[in-house]
Design a protein around this motif. Structure first.
Motif, PDB file in Angstrom:
ATOM      1  N   PRO A 167       0.899  -1.313   0.039  1.00  0.00           N
ATOM      2  CA  PRO A 167       0.097   0.069   0.090  1.00  0.00           C
ATOM      3  C   PRO A 167       0.910   1.342  -0.014  1.00  0.00           C
ATOM      4  O   PRO A 167       0.487   2.134  -0.442  1.00  0.00           O
ATOM      5  CB  PRO A 167      -0.893   0.182   1.132  1.00  0.00           C
ATOM      6  N   TYR A 168       2.159   1.398   0.729  1.00  0.00           N
ATOM      7  CA  TYR A 168       2.861   2.294   0.645  1.00  0.00           C
ATOM      8  C   TYR A 168       3.345   2.648  -0.550  1.00  0.00           C
ATOM      9  O   TYR A 168       3.578   3.793  -1.212  1.00  0.00           O
ATOM     10  CB  TYR A 168       4.031   2.156   1.844  1.00  0.00           C
ATOM     11  N   LYS A 198       0.720   3.877  -3.497  1.00  0.00           N
ATOM     12  CA  LYS A 198      -0.170   4.814  -2.964  1.00  0.00           C
ATOM     13  C   LYS A 198      -0.493   6.238  -3.986  1.00  0.00           C
ATOM     14  O   LYS A 198      -1.546   6.369  -4.125  1.00  0.00           O
ATOM     15  CB  LYS A 198      -0.194   5.283  -1.491  1.00  0.00           C
TER      16      LYS A 198
END
Length: 73
Positions: free
Chosen positions: A64-65, A68
């Motif tokens: 997710p990081y 993003k």
């Protein structure tokens, strides 16, 4: 939901899912290298099974990081 998945897969394989395919590849590659380094380091220093578990958890947490800021078409 299945139709949305099929549509996303079709766009992905046509190369039209993401606005900048190079950015997607670079983010994926960064995550791959981090997981590979963790896997090899912990696998050799501690235990291969512990290395797989830790690298998998870290890699999953990084997704997710890393993704993003990707833009979709």
């Amino acid at each position: 939901m299945l139709e949305m998945f099929k549509n996303s897969v079709k766009l992905f394989f046509k190369g039209k899912l993401f606005r900048d395919n190079r950015a997607v590849f670079m983010q994926w590659f960064k995550g791959f290298v981090i997981v590979l380094v963790l896997l090899l380091a912990i696998g050799f220093l501690v235990n291969p099974l512990v290395g797989v578990i830790v690298a998998s958890v870290v890699g999953g947490a990084l997704q997710p990081y890393l993704f993003k800021d990707l833009k979709y078409d």
